[in-house]
Write an enzyme that holds these catalytic residues in place. Structure first.
Site, PDB file in Angstrom:
ATOM      1  N   THR A 114      -0.557  -5.985  -1.189  1.00  0.00           N
ATOM      2  CA  THR A 114      -1.213  -6.832  -2.312  1.00  0.00           C
ATOM      3  C   THR A 114      -1.026  -8.250  -1.795  1.00  0.00           C
ATOM      4  OG1 THR A 114      -0.324  -5.588  -4.069  1.00  0.00           O
ATOM      5  CG2 THR A 114      -0.862  -7.969  -4.813  1.00  0.00           C
ATOM      6  N   ASN A 142       1.809  -4.759 -11.767  1.00  0.00           N
ATOM      7  CA  ASN A 142       2.945  -3.281 -11.999  1.00  0.00           C
ATOM      8  C   ASN A 142       2.872  -2.942 -10.506  1.00  0.00           C
ATOM      9  OD1 ASN A 142       4.391  -3.633 -14.745  1.00  0.00           O
ATOM     10  ND2 ASN A 142       1.875  -3.875 -15.073  1.00  0.00           N
ATOM     11  N   GLU A 143       3.512  -3.172  -9.786  1.00  0.00           N
ATOM     12  CA  GLU A 143       3.514  -2.321  -8.383  1.00  0.00           C
ATOM     13  C   GLU A 143       4.270  -0.951  -8.190  1.00  0.00           C
ATOM     14  OE1 GLU A 143       1.605  -3.429  -6.348  1.00  0.00           O
ATOM     15  OE2 GLU A 143       1.833  -5.866  -5.934  1.00  0.00           O
ATOM     16  N   PRO A 144       3.928  -0.422  -7.266  1.00  0.00           N
ATOM     17  CA  PRO A 144       4.571   0.942  -7.125  1.00  0.00           C
ATOM     18  C   PRO A 144       6.251   0.882  -7.619  1.00  0.00           C
ATOM     19  CG  PRO A 144       3.121   0.675  -5.304  1.00  0.00           C
ATOM     20  CD  PRO A 144       3.317  -0.495  -6.280  1.00  0.00           C
TER      21      PRO A 144
END
Ligand code: F6R
Length: 644
Positions: A195, A176-178
């Site tokens: 990442t 769950n990235e920014p």
């Protein structure tokens, strides 16, 4: 400090208030801090084991959410140990992994499917039908449907009893990235650039990292009954501070965990190092001031007040939580002078000691005038990048300088670079089948970076010859340059073997042969692939083994930091200034490492060339010294003494 966990019932399983100190008002998530990740991982595994056993007693299944990456490896090792030696069974365990790259085949060495089987599943008695990992090999048309099915399956089992998490430097949990929403569920996402750079070594280059992944959502994770997030090492310190002390924000998705009622962050000292209570403890509690903490606090005070040391006043100390220090020492003047002198005494243009000079307040001894020195360099180039100026001074000042390259550094040479050398050799009429094979396979392949034994040998030789270019330029005879080729490194992949006896023996043998008065080594624990840390461990074990030898009593060890970080000013024991000419000379020495220039394979997330990083770092240290009111140099290389 390690404390046992108390397991009562499932809703109440938690780490006892453990670690170093209790949480403070700054921290919004319960966290426990341990000296090292090994002890902490054992405790996490024990908590998982107690949940499994509790569920066994209740004759029900235990639903575990699992993570991949470097952080959980020791937890899985301990679970395997508990299975093998204490009969812990996983027959009632159903697992759901957080994520998987997309697209990726299960058989791919980098797939999380492969990872989980390699590091856990194939060693325990879990039933294959109880293993759930998002599929990285489905067609795009099926993604939505499969994600919904994944969510439904978790729900059908009554939700996750326990979720194990790592944290990415972007603040991601799972992938769950920014930008991830608090209500998000299992879905396809795009990986953040940071990442991907962190994953690049495993994929042998950024361009091979998949750009997307399937991940459980934030909401899915938040519904777990119990969550433990692990973070190890200084690389994670910044994101841990933001997550634990910052505001909840989709820009740092892990901050959503502030709303989870049963979450513990289990972290080591490195990852905790920027939390207010460890970084600036004087703002939080009273304690006995050590020399190092006093230095750290005063230098911090200079920074927040934008003053040099000798300009600090009683009021500055009182206004910034340092009244106890002021009261102890009497007044700002005394404190300031003490600090100023301490820093002044770290500066020397004579890293091997100044002949015929009083050395009582110098970092190094005067005697012996001509010292034997070993500079240990984890990769072939860390020596010049980190201490090229100091090596130059040591050589010019007549010391016998040896350079020991600990690893071959072969995997950091690209195939494109290797091809160049193989083709040159062939064009020059060298009749070697190896070169012919190498040129052929590289030209034919379209799978990006790969290695074969011949290719690795060629790449290792390229790095050796580049290194000799640099050491010759600095005036070091070839006979004093040692290529140790430590075996732990020789896997041909980013993932290395564990440090072995042979590795340590090689280091011991060199020390025994040279009998050095000075050893320099990389104290860089923030190296993204951990090679620097393993090389340092090898040296520390070797020193421990050899310290009873008489010559070792006369040996001082100095640690430089690698290409990524610099010591904090309060940690520096020796500061070696460089003139503008020496800065240029150092730059030229770094240039000899051609294979590591212009788009190197293991760049990390810092896009600057190594020589630029080195120069900016050395310039920055010099600037800090001058801002503190000390002499104004062009650049400074910094070292910390290691006592053994
Ligand atoms: C892995 C995962 C990621 C990692 C994170 C940290 O399944 O979901 O969130 O936990 O990227 O990775 P490491 O542990 O390698 O630093």
């Amino acid at each position: 400090m390690v404390t046992e966990i108390q397991s009562k019932n499932l809703d109440d399983i938690s780490f006892k208030e453990a670690g170093i100190y209790e949480n403070t008002r700054f921290e919004k998530i319960h966290n426990v801090v341990y000296d090292n990740s090994g002890d902490a991982s054992i405790l996490i595994a024990q908590e998982i084991a107690s949940i499994i056993k509790l569920k066994q007693k209740e004759n029900t299944n235990c639903i575990l959410g699992l993570a991949t990456g470097s952080s959980p490896i020791k937890v899985y090792e301990e679970l395997i140990r508990l299975h093998k030696t204490q009969g812990l069974s996983f027959k009632n365990v159903i697992t759901f992994n957080l994520d998987e790259y997309y697209p990726i085949a299960k058989s791919d060495l980098q797939s999380y499917f492969h990872f989980m089987h390699e590091y856990l599943f194939k060693h325990i008695d879990i039933l294959p039908e109880n293993i759930n990992i998002p599929h990285g090999d489905i067609s795009p048309d099926n993604i939505l449907e499969t994600c919904i099915a994944y969510e439904n399956k978790i729900k059908e089992h009554g939700g996750l009893d326990f979720q194990l998490l790592g944290i990415g430097r972007t603040g991601h949990i799972g992938f769950n990235e920014p930008g991830s929403h608090s209500n998000s569920r299992t879905r396809l996402i795009t990986l953040d650039h940071i990442t991907k750079t962190d994953a690049a070594p495993a994929f042998l280059g950024l361009e091979n990292v998949p750009t997307r992944a399937i991940t459980m959502g934030i909401r899915t994770v938040m519904e777990a009954k119990r969550i433990i997030l692990m973070a190890w090492g200084e690389n994670k310190a910044e994101v841990i501070k933001k997550t634990v002390e910052g505001e909840i924000s989709s820009q740092v998705p892990a901050t959503y965990l502030q709303h989870h009622k049963n979450t513990t962050f289990v972290i080591d000292k490195g990852a905790a190092s920027l939390l207010t209570q460890y970084n600036t403890p004087w703002l939080v509690r009273s304690f006995d001031w050590s020399e190092e903490l006093m230095a750290k606090a005063i230098l911090w005070l200079c920074e927040v007040t934008s003053k040099s040391i000798l300009r600090l006043t009683d009021k500055d100390y009182n206004d910034h939580g340092m009244e106890s220090l002021l009261a102890k020492e009497g007044n700002a003047y005394t404190l300031n002078i003490k600090m100023f002198n301490r820093l002044q005494h770290t500066i020397t243009g004579w890293p091997g000691g100044k002949p015929n000079a009083d050395d009582t307040s110098r970092p190094e001894r005067e005697i012996p005038k001509k010292k034997r020195v070993i500079v240990f360099s984890p990769h072939p180039d860390d020596d010049v990048i980190s201490m090229g100026g100091t090596i130059d001074r040591l050589v010019e000042q007549g010391h016998e300088v040896h350079i020991a390259y600990q690893t071959s550094g072969n995997i950091a040479v690209s195939n494109r670079e290797a091809l160049k050398f193989a083709e040159v050799s062939l064009a020059m009429g060298v009749r070697d089948d190896n070169f012919r094979n190498i040129t052929q396979i590289i030209k034919q392949s379209n799978t990006g970076e790969f290695n074969t034994p011949e290719l690795l040998t060629l790449k290792g030789v390229i790095r050796q010859k580049e290194s000799l270019g640099a050491t010759r330029y600095l005036g070091i005879p070839d006979g004093q340059v040692h290529f140790l080729n430590m075996p732990f490194y020789e896997t041909g992949r980013a993932k290395k073997n564990a440090l072995g006896e042979k590795d340590v023996q090689i280091v011991c043998d060199l020390i025994a042969k040279i009998k050095p008065h000075q050893i320099y080594a990389a104290g860089d624990l923030a190296d993204p692939h951990g090679t620097h840390k393993v090389c340092l461990d090898a040296l520390f074990i070797a020193i421990e083994k050899m310290k009873t030898n008489t010559f070792m009593k006369d040996c001082w060890v100095w640690l430089y930091r690698g290409a990524w970080h610099e010591w904090g000013i309060h940690e520096i024991d020796m500061a070696v200034p460089m003139s503008p000419d020496q800065v240029i000379k150092k730059r030229k020495a770094i240039f000899f490492h051609q294979s590591q220039k212009d788009g190197v394979m293991f760049q990390g997330d810092d896009a600057r060339e190594f020589w630029v990083r080195a120069e900016e770092r050395n310039k920055d240290t010099a600037l800090k010294y001058s801002q503190l009111g000390l002499a104004d140099y062009a650049a400074i290389e910094a070292f910390k003494r290691y006592d053994f």
